[in-house]
Design a protein around this motif. Structure first.
Motif, PDB file in Angstrom:
ATOM      1  N   VAL A   4     -20.471  -5.678   9.009  1.00 23.98           N
ATOM      2  CA  VAL A   4     -20.181  -5.437  10.422  1.00 23.98           C
ATOM      3  C   VAL A   4     -19.299  -4.194  10.531  1.00 23.98           C
ATOM      4  O   VAL A   4     -18.289  -4.075   9.835  1.00 23.98           O
ATOM      5  N   GLU A   5     -19.703  -3.282  11.411  1.00 20.30           N
ATOM      6  CA  GLU A   5     -18.939  -2.068  11.685  1.00 20.30           C
ATOM      7  C   GLU A   5     -18.684  -1.988  13.176  1.00 20.30           C
ATOM      8  O   GLU A   5     -19.562  -2.310  13.972  1.00 20.30           O
ATOM      9  N   ILE A   6     -17.489  -1.548  13.539  1.00 22.29           N
ATOM     10  CA  ILE A   6     -17.146  -1.425  14.951  1.00 22.29           C
ATOM     11  C   ILE A   6     -16.343  -0.146  15.166  1.00 22.29           C
ATOM     12  O   ILE A   6     -15.360   0.098  14.478  1.00 22.29           O
ATOM     13  N   TYR A   7     -16.820   0.677  16.077  1.00 23.96           N
ATOM     14  CA  TYR A   7     -16.128   1.904  16.474  1.00 23.96           C
ATOM     15  C   TYR A   7     -15.223   1.547  17.650  1.00 23.96           C
ATOM     16  O   TYR A   7     -15.691   0.931  18.621  1.00 23.96           O
ATOM     17  N   THR A   8     -13.960   1.932  17.565  1.00 28.67           N
ATOM     18  CA  THR A   8     -12.969   1.506  18.562  1.00 28.67           C
ATOM     19  C   THR A   8     -12.016   2.630  18.939  1.00 28.67           C
ATOM     20  O   THR A   8     -11.989   3.688  18.307  1.00 28.67           O
ATOM     21  N   LYS A   9     -11.204   2.339  19.950  1.00 31.76           N
ATOM     22  CA  LYS A   9     -10.006   3.110  20.301  1.00 31.76           C
ATOM     23  C   LYS A   9      -8.880   2.093  20.464  1.00 31.76           C
ATOM     24  O   LYS A   9      -9.116   0.979  20.935  1.00 31.76           O
ATOM     25  N   PRO A  10      -7.651   2.447  20.118  1.00 30.96           N
ATOM     26  CA  PRO A  10      -6.558   1.470  20.155  1.00 30.96           C
ATOM     27  C   PRO A  10      -6.214   0.965  21.548  1.00 30.96           C
ATOM     28  O   PRO A  10      -5.683  -0.132  21.678  1.00 30.96           O
ATOM     29  N   THR A  11      -6.504   1.711  22.591  1.00 33.91           N
ATOM     30  CA  THR A  11      -6.136   1.294  23.946  1.00 33.91           C
ATOM     31  C   THR A  11      -7.275   0.592  24.684  1.00 33.91           C
ATOM     32  O   THR A  11      -7.181   0.347  25.881  1.00 33.91           O
ATOM     33  N   CYS A  12      -8.327   0.227  23.977  1.00 37.34           N
ATOM     34  CA  CYS A  12      -9.533  -0.334  24.594  1.00 37.34           C
ATOM     35  C   CYS A  12      -9.488  -1.867  24.611  1.00 37.34           C
ATOM     36  O   CYS A  12      -9.517  -2.512  23.561  1.00 37.34           O
ATOM     37  N   GLY A  13      -9.427  -2.438  25.804  1.00 34.41           N
ATOM     38  CA  GLY A  13      -9.410  -3.891  25.942  1.00 34.41           C
ATOM     39  C   GLY A  13     -10.701  -4.538  25.480  1.00 34.41           C
ATOM     40  O   GLY A  13     -10.693  -5.638  24.909  1.00 34.41           O
ATOM     41  N   PHE A  14     -11.834  -3.875  25.719  1.00 36.13           N
ATOM     42  CA  PHE A  14     -13.116  -4.427  25.271  1.00 36.13           C
ATOM     43  C   PHE A  14     -13.208  -4.436  23.750  1.00 36.13           C
ATOM     44  O   PHE A  14     -13.769  -5.356  23.163  1.00 36.13           O
ATOM     45  N   CYS A  15     -12.622  -3.421  23.112  1.00 32.48           N
ATOM     46  CA  CYS A  15     -12.562  -3.386  21.647  1.00 32.48           C
ATOM     47  C   CYS A  15     -11.767  -4.581  21.135  1.00 32.48           C
ATOM     48  O   CYS A  15     -12.168  -5.258  20.191  1.00 32.48           O
ATOM     49  N   PHE A  16     -10.637  -4.827  21.778  1.00 32.42           N
ATOM     50  CA  PHE A  16      -9.779  -5.950  21.391  1.00 32.42           C
ATOM     51  C   PHE A  16     -10.537  -7.274  21.515  1.00 32.42           C
ATOM     52  O   PHE A  16     -10.490  -8.114  20.619  1.00 32.42           O
ATOM     53  N   MET A  17     -11.262  -7.456  22.632  1.00 36.84           N
ATOM     54  CA  MET A  17     -12.010  -8.712  22.831  1.00 36.84           C
ATOM     55  C   MET A  17     -13.109  -8.877  21.783  1.00 36.84           C
ATOM     56  O   MET A  17     -13.313  -9.979  21.267  1.00 36.84           O
ATOM     57  N   ALA A  18     -13.817  -7.798  21.463  1.00 35.18           N
ATOM     58  CA  ALA A  18     -14.889  -7.873  20.474  1.00 35.18           C
ATOM     59  C   ALA A  18     -14.320  -8.214  19.096  1.00 35.18           C
ATOM     60  O   ALA A  18     -14.848  -9.083  18.392  1.00 35.18           O
ATOM     61  N   LYS A  19     -13.218  -7.557  18.729  1.00 41.82           N
ATOM     62  CA  LYS A  19     -12.597  -7.846  17.434  1.00 41.82           C
ATOM     63  C   LYS A  19     -12.063  -9.270  17.391  1.00 41.82           C
ATOM     64  O   LYS A  19     -12.185  -9.950  16.366  1.00 41.82           O
ATOM     65  N   ARG A  20     -11.507  -9.739  18.502  1.00 44.61           N
ATOM     66  CA  ARG A  20     -10.987 -11.108  18.551  1.00 44.61           C
ATOM     67  C   ARG A  20     -12.107 -12.126  18.335  1.00 44.61           C
ATOM     68  O   ARG A  20     -11.924 -13.115  17.620  1.00 44.61           O
ATOM     69  N   LEU A  21     -13.281 -11.893  18.944  1.00 48.10           N
ATOM     70  CA  LEU A  21     -14.407 -12.804  18.740  1.00 48.10           C
ATOM     71  C   LEU A  21     -14.820 -12.814  17.272  1.00 48.10           C
ATOM     72  O   LEU A  21     -15.002 -13.889  16.684  1.00 48.10           O
ATOM     73  N   LEU A  22     -14.939 -11.644  16.667  1.00 47.71           N
ATOM     74  CA  LEU A  22     -15.327 -11.578  15.254  1.00 47.71           C
ATOM     75  C   LEU A  22     -14.284 -12.254  14.371  1.00 47.71           C
ATOM     76  O   LEU A  22     -14.625 -13.004  13.449  1.00 47.71           O
ATOM     77  N   GLN A  23     -13.005 -12.021  14.656  1.00 45.43           N
ATOM     78  CA  GLN A  23     -11.932 -12.637  13.866  1.00 45.43           C
ATOM     79  C   GLN A  23     -11.941 -14.150  14.021  1.00 45.43           C
ATOM     80  O   GLN A  23     -11.666 -14.884  13.066  1.00 45.43           O
ATOM     81  N   SER A  24     -12.289 -14.658  15.214  1.00 45.75           N
ATOM     82  CA  SER A  24     -12.327 -16.106  15.430  1.00 45.75           C
ATOM     83  C   SER A  24     -13.416 -16.760  14.592  1.00 45.75           C
ATOM     84  O   SER A  24     -13.363 -17.957  14.329  1.00 45.75           O
ATOM     85  N   LYS A  25     -14.393 -15.955  14.175  1.00 48.10           N
ATOM     86  CA  LYS A  25     -15.480 -16.450  13.326  1.00 48.10           C
ATOM     87  C   LYS A  25     -15.231 -16.119  11.853  1.00 48.10           C
ATOM     88  O   LYS A  25     -16.127 -16.270  11.024  1.00 48.10           O
ATOM     89  N   ASP A  26     -14.032 -15.657  11.540  1.00 47.72           N
ATOM     90  CA  ASP A  26     -13.657 -15.258  10.174  1.00 47.72           C
ATOM     91  C   ASP A  26     -14.596 -14.205   9.604  1.00 47.72           C
ATOM     92  O   ASP A  26     -14.952 -14.247   8.427  1.00 47.72           O
ATOM     93  N   VAL A  27     -15.016 -13.280  10.460  1.00 50.54           N
ATOM     94  CA  VAL A  27     -15.898 -12.191  10.047  1.00 50.54           C
ATOM     95  C   VAL A  27     -15.044 -10.972   9.748  1.00 50.54           C
ATOM     96  O   VAL A  27     -14.259 -10.530  10.592  1.00 50.54           O
ATOM     97  N   SER A  28     -15.195 -10.431   8.557  1.00 47.08           N
ATOM     98  CA  SER A  28     -14.511  -9.187   8.247  1.00 47.08           C
ATOM     99  C   SER A  28     -15.377  -8.036   8.741  1.00 47.08           C
ATOM    100  O   SER A  28     -16.603  -8.139   8.780  1.00 47.08           O
ATOM    101  N   PHE A  29     -14.733  -6.958   9.146  1.00 45.29           N
ATOM    102  CA  PHE A  29     -15.485  -5.828   9.680  1.00 45.29           C
ATOM    103  C   PHE A  29     -14.778  -4.533   9.323  1.00 45.29           C
ATOM    104  O   PHE A  29     -13.564  -4.508   9.109  1.00 45.29           O
ATOM    105  N   ALA A  30     -15.563  -3.466   9.259  1.00 36.43           N
ATOM    106  CA  ALA A  30     -15.023  -2.130   9.054  1.00 36.43           C
ATOM    107  C   ALA A  30     -14.805  -1.519  10.425  1.00 36.43           C
ATOM    108  O   ALA A  30     -15.727  -1.459  11.236  1.00 36.43           O
ATOM    109  N   GLU A  31     -13.580  -1.107  10.684  1.00 38.69           N
ATOM    110  CA  GLU A  31     -13.240  -0.535  11.980  1.00 38.69           C
ATOM    111  C   GLU A  31     -13.054   0.968  11.851  1.00 38.69           C
ATOM    112  O   GLU A  31     -12.363   1.436  10.951  1.00 38.69           O
ATOM    113  N   VAL A  32     -13.692   1.714  12.732  1.00 41.94           N
ATOM    114  CA  VAL A  32     -13.535   3.167  12.786  1.00 41.94           C
ATOM    115  C   VAL A  32     -12.829   3.494  14.093  1.00 41.94           C
ATOM    116  O   VAL A  32     -13.404   3.315  15.169  1.00 41.94           O
TER     117      VAL A  32
END
Length: 85
Positions: A4-32
């Motif tokens: 799983v790869e996810i392109y983000t910006k630190p101030t992005c609320g949608f990025c935070f929500m997407a990462k939170r969903l993946l983390q809740s499923k114990d999914v590791s991901f590469a963040e750019v």
């Protein structure tokens, strides 16, 4: 487990929500973080077929889309199968 790869910006609320969903499923991901690595923005847009907003999410090399698309896969019961592939 799919890569799983996810392109983000630190101030992005949608990025935070997407990462939170993946983390809740114990999914590791590469963040750019394209704020810290602006040279990767063009790569993101090309891989996302012109998608220029963040997040842009890829599961197993397949472009999923953004946060809304990830949440829609979860609601439809399709996300776990994609992550397990």
């Amino acid at each position: 487990m799919a890569n799983v790869e996810i392109y983000t910006k630190p101030t992005c609320g949608f990025c935070f929500m997407a990462k939170r969903l993946l983390q809740s499923k114990d999914v590791s991901f590469a963040e750019v973080n394209i704020s810290a690595q602006p040279e990767r923005r063009a790569e993101m847009i090309q891989r996302a077929n012109g998608g220029s907003t963040v997040p842009q999410i890829f599961i197993g090399g397949t472009h999923v889309g953004g946060c809304d698309d990830l949440m829609a896969l979860e609601r439809a019961g399709k996300l776990d199968a994609m992550l397990a592939a």
